[in-house]
Design a protein around this motif. Structure first.
Motif, PDB file in Angstrom:
ATOM      1  N   GLU A 188       0.831  -1.204   0.000  1.00 52.59           N
ATOM      2  CA  GLU A 188       0.000   0.000   0.000  1.00 52.59           C
ATOM      3  C   GLU A 188       0.873   1.265   0.000  1.00 52.59           C
ATOM      4  O   GLU A 188       0.585   2.233  -0.708  1.00 52.59           O
ATOM      5  CB  GLU A 188      -0.962  -0.029   1.197  1.00 52.59           C
ATOM      6  N   ARG A 189       1.948   1.267   0.782  1.00 50.51           N
ATOM      7  CA  ARG A 189       2.862   2.416   0.738  1.00 50.51           C
ATOM      8  C   ARG A 189       3.441   2.556  -0.663  1.00 50.51           C
ATOM      9  O   ARG A 189       3.564   3.656  -1.201  1.00 50.51           O
ATOM     10  CB  ARG A 189       4.031   2.242   1.726  1.00 50.51           C
ATOM     11  N   VAL A 190       3.814   1.430  -1.246  1.00 49.79           N
ATOM     12  CA  VAL A 190       4.403   1.471  -2.586  1.00 49.79           C
ATOM     13  C   VAL A 190       3.392   2.045  -3.586  1.00 49.79           C
ATOM     14  O   VAL A 190       3.733   2.882  -4.419  1.00 49.79           O
ATOM     15  CB  VAL A 190       4.874   0.064  -3.020  1.00 49.79           C
ATOM     16  N   ARG A 191       2.145   1.634  -3.436  1.00 49.90           N
ATOM     17  CA  ARG A 191       1.119   2.107  -4.376  1.00 49.90           C
ATOM     18  C   ARG A 191       0.945   3.621  -4.297  1.00 49.90           C
ATOM     19  O   ARG A 191       1.032   4.318  -5.298  1.00 49.90           O
ATOM     20  CB  ARG A 191      -0.230   1.418  -4.097  1.00 49.90           C
ATOM     21  N   VAL A 192       0.767   4.144  -3.089  1.00 55.06           N
ATOM     22  CA  VAL A 192       0.467   5.583  -2.999  1.00 55.06           C
ATOM     23  C   VAL A 192       1.695   6.447  -3.301  1.00 55.06           C
ATOM     24  O   VAL A 192       1.575   7.517  -3.897  1.00 55.06           O
ATOM     25  CB  VAL A 192      -0.169   5.990  -1.640  1.00 55.06           C
ATOM     26  N   LEU A 193       2.881   5.967  -2.933  1.00 55.98           N
ATOM     27  CA  LEU A 193       4.072   6.777  -3.201  1.00 55.98           C
ATOM     28  C   LEU A 193       4.442   6.741  -4.686  1.00 55.98           C
ATOM     29  O   LEU A 193       4.906   7.741  -5.237  1.00 55.98           O
ATOM     30  CB  LEU A 193       5.233   6.336  -2.308  1.00 55.98           C
TER      31      LEU A 193
END
Ligand code: BGC
Ligand code: BGC
Length: 646
Positions: free
Chosen positions: A223-228
């Protein structure tokens, strides 16, 4: 035969059948895996992949225009569009006989003798390729080339440019606004030098810290990877500069961070729903911001090289994910496909690669792609499809209607490379990326009352250690202080900070003076590395830290309070070291503005504004002797962990 032996063994006919079937199955399997031209694709359940809405990249008028251009191109020009060569082997004048679609400068390539150059030589180089391509008298409709580079933490092959934290630090900051601003600043920096394309962001989910590219991954949390990833591409591609916009690349499709043992270019042996949910996350994020290109991964999925994987590159990426830009291959990666070589690989194009990255053999590759297009090994339809995608992206970023790089809006924008706003953004990003892991008796922030502080560890004064790979050179080993006129090492940051004016700060890199200060700051680091050269079998604190580790022992025995700062691209085995230090900070690879570390250690900015730790763990930090951990029992610091002064 004993009467109670299973039916099978009592029945010779059944047994023969079984043997025949298993030999047949074995031969069949080995036949498929050995066949060079037809790799066996795993076509599992496409429903694992969320379906995005199909959307054309172009307006109806633009469609008409691109189709018209396509019709005017000769087969030679079309083939040329499918290849990107490196500036180390392709000269501007070569573009007349080899009308390539793009030019790149790899991690060790730059104008001049070195792997890096100043703004002006870069701009001249960009102009030279552009002008040579457009002055081609042999063709009716010359097409300008894209000019790409790996601006992966700032415009990192430009001398004097601000270097931002590597992605792992930005994943710790987990702040979409900062990442978007870094994307925008990077776009401006690229336009300043005449580049219009960067091979960033890396949207990998690094599952195993042994991987030499773990630091290029924002996080182990999809999820962090997706939004960043979404934020970076948004910032990068929406600055109205260059001919209109700068082009990004989500890489390396797919599961480069999911390989067995964290081996770079290895094999991700995982089921399809896991592939989609975990390793697909960053692509879905980048696609929400309309990323223009996607780069294939050197690695494999369940034994098949991604560059040959038609199901993933075409059915999934174009079908389920509805990607409408173009797919570029990685640095000679096609050569690793069974049946291919550096200068011949129709298979990759037929699998769904639109542009082949050929750093050293672009001319020979061009000839072989031309032959394949003429003989029908690459169909006319596939050729036109790939060229159309490349032209569409070029139209979209304004390249087809643009001017020479040095005449574009944003050219020579030195401010974006090294000005005060770029420096401040770098420093702010560093502050937000730090993770406080321990702070016994509130040792941090450092006291403002006069005190003696000794800083120990060579890394406290090393741009190579604090920046990591992809900094001026590919491996970033030979870089020195003079290369960073606008940056600061950690010791510079501490000594030059207004808040330390009453402190007596001594730098004793090897602890040769064996001081007994009021507080010691011990800095540990990894040597810089990039790609497979950074793959490791052990997460032991590297040898270069021996003096610093000995100092930690000495100081803890003498009851001197110490702050330990770790500069690393991944978790290291520090379990045994924790009891020896009162405060512990994971600082990742902050880049050129390490003054940001001083700010947080001292608790205030240079302007006197209070600052606190806000970063949280982006990756599971394993206990000693472990690597990729999932179980709470094995984790020293879980994802999301991080202390603060409040
Ligand atoms: C790397 C890519 C990079 C490319 C061009 C490759 O070796 O895997 O990440 O974009 O080289 O430098
Ligand atoms: C290049 C990099 C590339 C690497 C891979 C280096 O020489 O400069 O861009 O990623 O080789 O082999």
């Amino acid at each position: 035969m004993r009467p109670n032996s299973p039916l099978l063994f009592r029945n010779p006919a059944l047994m023969t059948l079984l043997i025949v079937v298993s030999i047949g199955g074995y031969l069949g399997a080995s036949f498929f895996t050995a066949a060079p031209s037809e790799p066996k694709n795993i076509t599992g359940d496409p429903r694992a992949w969320p379906q995005r809405a199909q959307q054309s990249l172009l307006s109806p008028n633009e469609e008409v225009r691109v189709s018209a251009i396509l019709e005017q191109l000769t087969i030679e020009q079309k083939v040329g569009q499918l290849i990107v060569g490196d500036i180390s082997t392709i000269e501007p004048k070569d573009l007349v006989d080899y009308p390539l679609g793009a030019i790149l400068a790899g991690g060790n390539s730059a104008p001049g003798e070195k792997a890096y150059a100043e703004m002006e030589p870069w701009l001249n180089t960009a102009d030279a390729y552009y002008t040579a391509a457009l002055s081609n008298q042999n063709v009716e409709q010359p097409i300008p080339p894209l000019f790409g580079t790996d601006a992966v933490h700032g415009h990192n092959n430009v001398l004097g440019a601000v270097i931002f934290p590597h992605n792992i630090g930005l994943g710790a900051a987990n702040d979409t606004a900062i990442v978007e601003r870094i994307g925008a600043m990077t776009a401006r920096a690229l336009a300043a030098t005449g580049h219009d394309w960067t091979f960033a962001p890396t949207v990998a989910v690094a599952e195993d810290p042994r991987w030499g590219r773990a630091y290029e991954s924002y996080s182990q949390d999809p999820e962090r990877v997706r939004v960043l990833s979404r934020a970076f591409v948004k910032g990068l591609q929406s600055e109205p500069i260059g001919n209109g916009m700068i082009l990004g690349t989500a890489k390396h499709f797919i599961a480069d961070g999911g390989t067995k043992g964290g081996r770079d270019r290895g094999d991700a042996r995982i089921p399809e729903p896991y592939l989609a949910n975990v390793h697909g996350a960053g692509y879905y994020g980048a696609l929400e911001s309309d990323v223009g290109t996607i780069m294939g991964s050197f690695s494999s999925w369940n034994g098949t090289k991604i560059h040959a994987h038609k199901y993933l590159l075409t059915d999934i990426l174009r079908g389920r994910m509805a990607f409408n830009g173009f797919v570029v291959s990685d640095w000679n990666a096609h050569a690793q496909i069974p049946g291919c070589s550096v200068d011949d690989c129709p298979l990759a194009i037929n699998a769904g690669i639109d542009m082949l990255m050929s750093p050293w053999d672009a001319k020979d590759l061009y000839q072989s792609v031309l032959r394949a297009a003429q003989s029908g090994k690459i169909s006319e339809q596939r050729l036109n499809e790939a060229v159309k995608r490349i032209l569409s992206v070029k139209l979209k970023i304004g390249l087809l209607d643009g001017t020479m790089p040095s005449a574009r809006p944003g050219a020579r924008d030195k401010e974006a490379l090294s000005g005060s706003a770029a420096q401040a953004l770098g420093r702010e990003a560093v502050r937000s990326s730090l993770v406080l892991l321990k702070n016994e008796d509130g040792l941090l922030p450092l006291p403002s009352a006069p005190s003696k502080i000794t800083v120990i560890g060579q890394a406290a004064d090393s741009f190579s250690n604090q920046s990591g790979g992809w900094t001026l050179t590919w491996q970033a080993r030979e870089i020195a202080k003079e290369h960073f006129p606008f940056g600061a090492t950690l010791i510079d940051g501490l000594q030059n900070h207004p808040a330390s004016r009453d402190q007596d700060i001594l730098f004793d890199p090897d602890d040769s003076q064996r001081t007994l200060p009021d507080i010691a700051i011990v800095v540990l680091a990894e040597p810089s590395y990039a790609e497979y050269q950074g793959d490791t079998k052990s997460l032991r604190v590297p040898r270069q830290n021996r003096a610093a580790l000995n100092a930690l022992d000495r100081l803890s025995k003498a009851d001197i309070p110490t702050v330990c700062v770790i500069l690393s691209g991944r978790p290291l085995w520090i379990e045994k070291l924790i009891p020896k230090t009162q405060a512990l900070v994971a600082a990742w690879l902050p880049g050129s503005q390490a003054g940001g570390i001083a700010d947080v250690l001292l608790g205030e900015t240079e302007q006197g504004m209070p600052v606190d730790f806000s970063g949280t763990m982006p990756i599971r930090w394993p206990k000693d002797r472990l690597f990729a951990v999932k179980d709470d029992e094995e984790i020293l610091f879980p994802i999301g962990y991080g202390l603060s002064y409040n």
